[in-house]
Enzyme design. Sequence first.
Site, mmCIF file in Angstrom:
data_model
loop_
_atom_site.group_PDB
_atom_site.id
_atom_site.type_symbol
_atom_site.label_atom_id
_atom_site.label_comp_id
_atom_site.label_asym_id
_atom_site.label_seq_id
_atom_site.Cartn_x
_atom_site.Cartn_y
_atom_site.Cartn_z
ATOM 1 N N ASP A 104 5.623 1.766 3.850
ATOM 2 C CA ASP A 104 4.803 0.610 3.498
ATOM 3 C C ASP A 104 5.535 -0.686 3.832
ATOM 4 O OD1 ASP A 104 2.512 -0.682 1.988
ATOM 5 O OD2 ASP A 104 4.197 -1.342 0.774
ATOM 6 N N GLU A 184 1.446 5.877 6.056
ATOM 7 C CA GLU A 184 2.648 5.080 5.784
ATOM 8 C C GLU A 184 3.888 5.962 5.769
ATOM 9 O OE1 GLU A 184 0.472 1.686 2.979
ATOM 10 O OE2 GLU A 184 1.541 3.370 2.086
#
Length: 349
Positions: A104, A184
């Site tokens: 992320d 992610e």
Amino acid sequence: MPKRKNPDTAKQPPTIQDTTKRERAPKRQKSSPSSSSPPSSSSDFSPLTLCTKWTTKELTLSKSTLPPLPPILDPTLETAALTHSGCKKNAQDLSYERLEWIGDVYLELIASELVYSTFSTIPEGEMSRRRELLIRNSTLSAFSVRYGLDKRANFPEEFQLAGRPKGSTANAKRKEKALADIFEAYVGAIIRSDPKNGYRNAVNWLKALWGPLLEQEVKVEEGGGRLIDKETNPKVRLEQLIGASHVRIEYRDLPGTGQRFVDKQPQFGIGVFFTGWGEEGVLLGEGWDFGKKGAGHKAAERACEHPVLTRLVERKRAFKGARAIAREGEERKGEGGEDGGVIKVQRGV
């Protein structure tokens, strides 16, 4: 006798301490340049050099095909990136939740650098909106499906991913979040499994993948962007239509400004209020945008289309005409006074 012993002692081999002192000096000299200069591979991890701006030429080439998915060089990380914590074989095994945390961060950094490098004419609020478009769950989960990560992932049956027929407890929002998380995690695994080229590969891949989402914005940027001059500035145009020294055009915050969100970004509302030409506090237009400047321009654009504007323009035109007639009369009166003075003087002579 002592004088004869000195030459002999000078010819003796150096002691261990002397040897150590002599060997340490060149070691310090050799280590100092390497410590002051960064390793050559450090440029591979610089966002400033890797995240170059999008161009329409690149987008034309990249939007036709889906860029290939970079491999994860470490099999352990690849398994972890596609494994839900509820499906781990052993408690100590990795799952995608941990890799998602670092992935992320990588995604937000890369998206920020690409947007910052490409769009130099937009305000910060609009930059945040475009970054959010690239990294929000709906975007990333769609990429996971396009690359078939949903079918490769190891999820509990409740998610009904990869064709699992039994579970039905996970709602659409949870499924979308899970698919975004594995994307992610996959990005995190790409970079962590290849310290030398992983970051570079991820940047090149994501730039090609994200580019078509902002194709129209890139074209606008290359065409001059959102730089507003006096001819196209709606605020200036509104002022030219109905403005005067004794009227008021006010831009005020609307109720709820900064409290309503689009793509997780706050929106600001601005209203244009007009007083003059027989009107008192009339709301001519309102606009919402991710920045107050953009909201003000949108409000002015709406105001220029308001039905009452035609009446206000006519009143301004009539006022200017009456003032011109009055000024012309004053000028003639002034000229007549001067002529009368000259005649009086001539008669006096």
